[in-house]
Design a protein around this motif. Sequence first.
Motif, PDB file in Angstrom:
ATOM      1  N   MET A   1      -5.516   5.801  -1.305  1.00 42.17           N
ATOM      2  CA  MET A   1      -4.505   4.761  -1.147  1.00 42.17           C
ATOM      3  C   MET A   1      -4.369   3.931  -2.416  1.00 42.17           C
ATOM      4  SD  MET A   1      -4.511   1.540   1.501  1.00 42.17           S
ATOM      5  CE  MET A   1      -5.839   0.745   0.621  1.00 42.17           C
ATOM      6  N   PHE A   2      -3.138   3.709  -2.808  1.00 36.05           N
ATOM      7  CA  PHE A   2      -2.821   2.768  -3.872  1.00 36.05           C
ATOM      8  C   PHE A   2      -2.615   1.407  -3.215  1.00 36.05           C
ATOM      9  CE2 PHE A   2       0.679   0.408  -5.821  1.00 36.05           C
ATOM     10  CZ  PHE A   2       0.181   0.195  -7.093  1.00 36.05           C
ATOM     11  N   CYS A   3      -3.149   0.347  -3.807  1.00 32.08           N
ATOM     12  CA  CYS A   3      -2.980  -0.987  -3.248  1.00 32.08           C
ATOM     13  C   CYS A   3      -2.765  -1.994  -4.359  1.00 32.08           C
ATOM     14  CB  CYS A   3      -4.206  -1.385  -2.426  1.00 32.08           C
ATOM     15  SG  CYS A   3      -4.102  -3.048  -1.717  1.00 32.08           S
TER      16      CYS A   3
ATOM     17  N   THR B   1       0.835  -1.191   0.000  1.00 37.82           N
ATOM     18  CA  THR B   1       0.000   0.000   0.000  1.00 37.82           C
ATOM     19  C   THR B   1       0.877   1.251   0.000  1.00 37.82           C
ATOM     20  OG1 THR B   1      -0.208   0.007   2.419  1.00 37.82           O
ATOM     21  CG2 THR B   1      -1.943  -1.110   1.166  1.00 37.82           C
TER      22      THR B   1
ATOM     23  N   GLY C   1      -5.168   6.968  -5.463  1.00 38.02           N
ATOM     24  CA  GLY C   1      -4.778   5.584  -5.707  1.00 38.02           C
ATOM     25  C   GLY C   1      -4.951   5.165  -7.148  1.00 38.02           C
TER      26      GLY C   1
ATOM     27  N   SER D   1      -7.112  -0.263  -5.432  1.00 41.93           N
ATOM     28  CA  SER D   1      -6.827   1.111  -5.035  1.00 41.93           C
ATOM     29  C   SER D   1      -8.103   1.853  -4.663  1.00 41.93           C
ATOM     30  CB  SER D   1      -6.107   1.843  -6.162  1.00 41.93           C
ATOM     31  OG  SER D   1      -4.879   1.204  -6.435  1.00 41.93           O
TER      32      SER D   1
END
Length: 105
Positions: A62-64, A15, A36, A58
Amino acid sequence: MTIKLHDFGSEHSLTLDVGALAADVAVAEAGHESNGYFWEGLVRFAWPDIAEPLDFDSEAGMFCAIGIPSDLAQLKTALESVIASPDAVCDIIARAETSGFEFDD
């Protein structure tokens, strides 16, 4: 650290909390929103070989990425090279736009 690797037993993820990165100003100046989804697009464009085996989940803040630890470690190294470098992000955005890539931000 802004980038975090997570191990939930059988699932592994990376993340990146967005919105307070050194590169955010460059993202905004290029007409994009540092969320994200933008970072997911940047990863898919800049490092397609790294992105290909990963799944993404994402969100706005937040990028995930989800995958196996070795792929996530590669992604972490790649992201570390750009999140603190507005010039590197500008370069990737310019190359993406020249190629016709559209960010989903």
